[in-house]
Design a protein around this motif. Structure first.
Motif, PDB file in Angstrom:
ATOM      1  N   LYS A 168      96.187 -10.686   6.961  1.00  0.00           N
ATOM      2  CA  LYS A 168      94.938 -10.121   7.399  1.00  0.00           C
ATOM      3  C   LYS A 168      95.105  -9.412   8.876  1.00  0.00           C
ATOM      4  O   LYS A 168      94.447  -8.264   9.092  1.00  0.00           O
ATOM      5  CB  LYS A 168      93.827 -11.139   7.270  1.00  0.00           C
ATOM      6  CG  LYS A 168      93.261 -11.494   6.021  1.00  0.00           C
ATOM      7  CD  LYS A 168      92.277 -12.513   6.412  1.00  0.00           C
ATOM      8  CE  LYS A 168      91.669 -13.040   4.769  1.00  0.00           C
ATOM      9  NZ  LYS A 168      90.755 -14.266   5.201  1.00  0.00           N
ATOM     10  N   LYS A 169      95.864  -9.976   9.621  1.00  0.00           N
ATOM     11  CA  LYS A 169      95.951  -9.059  11.014  1.00  0.00           C
ATOM     12  C   LYS A 169      96.664  -7.934  10.807  1.00  0.00           C
ATOM     13  O   LYS A 169      96.395  -7.069  11.625  1.00  0.00           O
ATOM     14  CB  LYS A 169      96.815 -10.249  11.969  1.00  0.00           C
ATOM     15  CG  LYS A 169      95.924 -11.461  12.712  1.00  0.00           C
ATOM     16  CD  LYS A 169      96.712 -12.075  13.660  1.00  0.00           C
ATOM     17  CE  LYS A 169      96.033 -13.322  14.046  1.00  0.00           C
ATOM     18  NZ  LYS A 169      94.844 -12.900  15.107  1.00  0.00           N
ATOM     19  N   ASN A 171      96.423  -6.110   8.243  1.00  0.00           N
ATOM     20  CA  ASN A 171      95.863  -5.310   7.223  1.00  0.00           C
ATOM     21  C   ASN A 171      96.290  -5.036   5.914  1.00  0.00           C
ATOM     22  O   ASN A 171      96.255  -3.904   5.536  1.00  0.00           O
ATOM     23  CB  ASN A 171      95.151  -4.238   7.796  1.00  0.00           C
ATOM     24  CG  ASN A 171      94.191  -4.468   9.032  1.00  0.00           C
ATOM     25  OD1 ASN A 171      92.997  -4.938   8.790  1.00  0.00           O
ATOM     26  ND2 ASN A 171      94.513  -4.198  10.168  1.00  0.00           N
ATOM     27  N   THR A 174      92.948  -7.399   2.134  1.00  0.00           N
ATOM     28  CA  THR A 174      91.445  -7.231   2.862  1.00  0.00           C
ATOM     29  C   THR A 174      91.097  -8.779   3.110  1.00  0.00           C
ATOM     30  O   THR A 174      91.581  -9.667   2.761  1.00  0.00           O
ATOM     31  CB  THR A 174      90.495  -6.450   1.650  1.00  0.00           C
ATOM     32  OG1 THR A 174      90.520  -7.409   0.477  1.00  0.00           O
ATOM     33  CG2 THR A 174      91.099  -5.256   1.283  1.00  0.00           C
ATOM     34  N   GLU A 175      89.692  -8.446   3.447  1.00  0.00           N
ATOM     35  CA  GLU A 175      89.212 -10.101   3.743  1.00  0.00           C
ATOM     36  C   GLU A 175      89.180 -10.954   2.612  1.00  0.00           C
ATOM     37  O   GLU A 175      89.249 -12.028   2.484  1.00  0.00           O
ATOM     38  CB  GLU A 175      87.713  -9.993   4.533  1.00  0.00           C
ATOM     39  CG  GLU A 175      87.693  -9.454   5.904  1.00  0.00           C
ATOM     40  CD  GLU A 175      88.407 -10.790   6.690  1.00  0.00           C
ATOM     41  OE1 GLU A 175      88.124 -11.653   6.452  1.00  0.00           O
ATOM     42  OE2 GLU A 175      89.029 -10.325   7.708  1.00  0.00           O
ATOM     43  N   PHE A 180      95.675  -3.974   0.385  1.00  0.00           N
ATOM     44  CA  PHE A 180      95.180  -2.590   1.044  1.00  0.00           C
ATOM     45  C   PHE A 180      95.872  -1.552   0.570  1.00  0.00           C
ATOM     46  O   PHE A 180      95.252  -0.540   0.426  1.00  0.00           O
ATOM     47  CB  PHE A 180      95.198  -2.934   2.493  1.00  0.00           C
ATOM     48  CG  PHE A 180      94.661  -1.787   3.016  1.00  0.00           C
ATOM     49  CD1 PHE A 180      93.072  -1.937   3.087  1.00  0.00           C
ATOM     50  CD2 PHE A 180      95.211  -1.001   4.088  1.00  0.00           C
ATOM     51  CE1 PHE A 180      92.334  -0.822   3.749  1.00  0.00           C
ATOM     52  CE2 PHE A 180      94.553   0.134   4.524  1.00  0.00           C
ATOM     53  CZ  PHE A 180      93.010   0.168   4.607  1.00  0.00           C
ATOM     54  N   ALA A 198     102.115  -1.068  12.355  1.00  0.00           N
ATOM     55  CA  ALA A 198     100.980  -0.935  11.307  1.00  0.00           C
ATOM     56  C   ALA A 198     101.606  -0.202  10.298  1.00  0.00           C
ATOM     57  O   ALA A 198     102.763  -0.043  10.139  1.00  0.00           O
ATOM     58  CB  ALA A 198      99.876   0.026  11.944  1.00  0.00           C
ATOM     59  N   SER A 215      96.519   1.749   8.453  1.00  0.00           N
ATOM     60  CA  SER A 215      95.945   0.438   9.017  1.00  0.00           C
ATOM     61  C   SER A 215      95.022   0.836   9.969  1.00  0.00           C
ATOM     62  O   SER A 215      95.040   1.553  10.880  1.00  0.00           O
ATOM     63  CB  SER A 215      97.191  -0.483   9.443  1.00  0.00           C
ATOM     64  OG  SER A 215      98.260  -0.663   8.722  1.00  0.00           O
ATOM     65  N   PRO A 216      93.764  -0.023   9.965  1.00  0.00           N
ATOM     66  CA  PRO A 216      92.709  -0.022  11.124  1.00  0.00           C
ATOM     67  C   PRO A 216      93.392  -0.504  12.504  1.00  0.00           C
ATOM     68  O   PRO A 216      94.370  -0.918  12.460  1.00  0.00           O
ATOM     69  CB  PRO A 216      91.833  -0.937  10.575  1.00  0.00           C
ATOM     70  CG  PRO A 216      91.903  -1.219   9.187  1.00  0.00           C
ATOM     71  CD  PRO A 216      93.372  -1.046   8.962  1.00  0.00           C
ATOM     72  N   SER A 218      93.887  -2.585  15.594  1.00  0.00           N
ATOM     73  CA  SER A 218      94.146  -3.665  16.002  1.00  0.00           C
ATOM     74  C   SER A 218      94.696  -4.196  17.133  1.00  0.00           C
ATOM     75  O   SER A 218      94.844  -3.181  18.103  1.00  0.00           O
ATOM     76  CB  SER A 218      95.119  -4.437  14.931  1.00  0.00           C
ATOM     77  OG  SER A 218      96.314  -4.024  15.079  1.00  0.00           O
TER      78      SER A 218
END
Length: 548
Positions: A168-169, A171, A174-175, A180, A198, A215-216, A218
């Motif tokens: 998750k860290k 990405n 997903t949650e 992803f 990333a 990747s978003p 972080s």
């Protein structure tokens, strides 16, 4: 469990085997001035060199912004590395083996980095599943390995053997636990020191939307600071002092494949000031090479202004209309190399842009190009005036009218002003006397008599330890004191100056005691000592006796 950290003995041995001049000159152009070398400081903007490297003392110091230290400190600050990474980097640059038993202690960040690397290698191991796609894009095996390109199977999260929270860290899921980057081409994103932070995913099917996902942001991934390909290009950029800025991943990869190994790209966003500052430190010449469409033209102007705000004039290369660096590298690598060998200076590019515009559009184009060059009005008035004169000569526009088109550019000099630490000369002489063993470390004086925070910290440090640690040990434990230690080391003081500094410090201590003393006899004695205390009173021992 983490292995032991790098010991002082190894650091001292390493620094004794390298020449700081050789190391710094890899990054900065040095000029010999007497016994030392000087240059424009790479850590803050300046027009007159205040950056000094001493081969005799093996230290550097900027007398403008205050930064200073040894070869490790320089690499640490220049490449934005941790102390551990800087030591490893110095070993690489010097051809010295870095012992495998030295390691940073385990941390959560280390685990995340290791997991990211493990995931990237897993994706790369599945690359055969997209070999037809890579062939169609003319990406060869060497390039795929160099950039660790891979493929993400639909169920990759079930095969990675990485803790769910770490996934998750990064990405990678997903949650809710869904993959992803499912069934996409994977491009790992390296930070500037070579750690994977990333991933980028490229669609392989027309039905996959959007075409690119990243990747978003972080804790370890910041788009406005990382340039794609910089890690792979860093050595070539340093060597040639030139960088090519392109728009995307595949532009970078294709240029590398065509032999242009100094290409970098912003991370799926526009070029930022942080990107430009990084490139300015590493390269003397920046080439902007964006797509040949209208969007590429706008990106060229926007990025050029970011560089002129840093007093850098980039060079421009424009591919034929409808082409981009990626397509040109594949279709005509020789034409690509020729274009990059003959980039257009920014001023010429801006003036030609106005010349090519239809007459009815010229006024608007003039405003655009003046806006791009407007930061130079304050940063380099002579160059800005020359630009307006050339623009006037080419367009026939009145110079007064041109000046009215200059936007009100807010000069950020005050906001960016470097606050140089103020260290009185007598305090530097006093600390120098302690370092040289002329003034004892166990003096009975209050640290509050020091004006300089750094000298106060050094005095307390020496007193607590009961001896004088090596400058290497001080920098390793208290990196913020490196600049002051370097400044003191580079400043020469006579015996009389050191004695005078001791006298002044002791006198300040006597004044402090006088303010806190109420008894008449004691006050009288302190007053007499203050009046009679001069450097001529005797030797260092006689001066020290006044506070015992």
């Amino acid at each position: 469990m983490g292995r032991k950290k790098i010991p002082h003995s190894f650091v001292e041995d390493l620094l004794s085997r390298v020449d700081i001049v050789d190391i710094v000159s890899r990054y900065v152009s040095l000029r010999q001035v007497g016994r030392n070398f000087s240059a424009l400081c790479p850590f803050h903007p300046e027009k007159t060199p205040s950056f000094v490297v001493s081969p005799e003392k093996q230290i550097f110091k900027c007398f403008g912004c205050g930064v200073g230290g040894n070869a490790i400190t320089f690499i640490e600050k220049y490449e934005n590395l941790s102390f551990y990474e800087a030591v490893k980097r110095l070993c690489e640059l010097s051809g010295i083996e870095f012992p495998s038993e030295f390691s940073e202690e385990d941390s959560e960040a280390d685990t995340v980095f290791e997991s990211a690397n493990k995931a990237a290698k897993f994706f790369h191991s599945k690359i055969d599943r997209i070999k037809e796609y890579l062939k169609a894009r003319s990406i060869d095996k060497t390039s795929a390995e160099r950039f660790l390109i891979g493929y993400a199977p639909a169920d990759y999260h079930n095969h990675l053997k990485i803790n769910r929270e770490i996934l998750k860290k990064l990405n990678l899921i997903t949650e809710k636990g869904y993959p992803f980057f499912k069934e996409r081409l994977i491009i790992p994103i390296f930070n500037h020191s070579g750690k994977i932070v990333a991933f980028g995913g490229r669609a392989l099917k027309a039905t996959q939307k959007p075409k690119y996902i990243n990747s978003p942001e972080s804790e370890i991934f910041h788009k406005n600071s990382i340039l794609y390909g910089f890690f792979q290009a860093k050595e070539r950029i340093l060597k040639e002092k030139e960088a090519v800025v392109v728009e995307g991943y595949f532009d970078v990869i294709s240029l590398f494949q065509a032999g242009i190994e100094k290409a970098v790209a912003p991370m799926g966003t526009s070029l930022t000031e942080n990107h430009a500052k990084t490139l300015k430190r590493y390269a003397n010449r920046i080439i902007l090479f964006f797509d040949g469409d209208e969007a590429g033209e706008k990106a060229t102007l926007r990025s050029s202004k970011i560089f002129t705000e840093l007093e850098v004039e980039p060079f421009i290369v424009r591919p034929p209309e409808g082409e981009d660096p990626d397509s040109l590298a594949k279709k005509s690598p020789e034409k690509l190399k020729k274009l990059l060998s003959e980039p257009i200076p920014l001023i010429r590019y801006l003036i030609e842009k106005v010349e090519k515009a239809p007459l009815e559009m010229q006024a608007e184009e003039i405003r655009k190009v003046i806006d791009v060059f407007s930061p130079m009005k304050d940063k380099n008035p002579f160059k800005f005036k020359k630009f307006l004169s050339e623009l006037s000569a080419v367009t026939g526009a009145d110079i007064k009218w041109l000046k009215k088109q200059v936007p009100q550019y807010r000069n950020r000099k005050d906001a960016e002003k470097i606050e140089k630490p103020i260290i009185p000369e007598y305090e530097k002489a006093f600390i120098k006397g302690m370092i040289e063993g002329k003034i004892p470390v166990n003096l009975d004086i209050s640290p509050n008599v020091f004006v300089s925070d750094d000298c106060r910290k050094l005095f307390v440090l020496f007193k607590m330890k009961g001896n004088i640690p090596s400058s290497i040990e001080i920098e390793q434990e208290y990196p913020e004191l490196g600049g002051t230690i370097a400044e003191i080391a580079l400043t020469e003081f006579t015996e009389e100056e050191i004695k005078a500094s001791l006298c002044r410090i002791v006198k300040k201590e006597l004044d402090r005691r006088l303010k806190n003393t109420k008894g008449f006899i004691d006050r009288k004695r302190l007053k007499e000592l203050c009046v009679n205390l001069t450097p001529e009173v005797g030797g260092i021992e006689e001066i020290i006796s006044c506070i015992h």
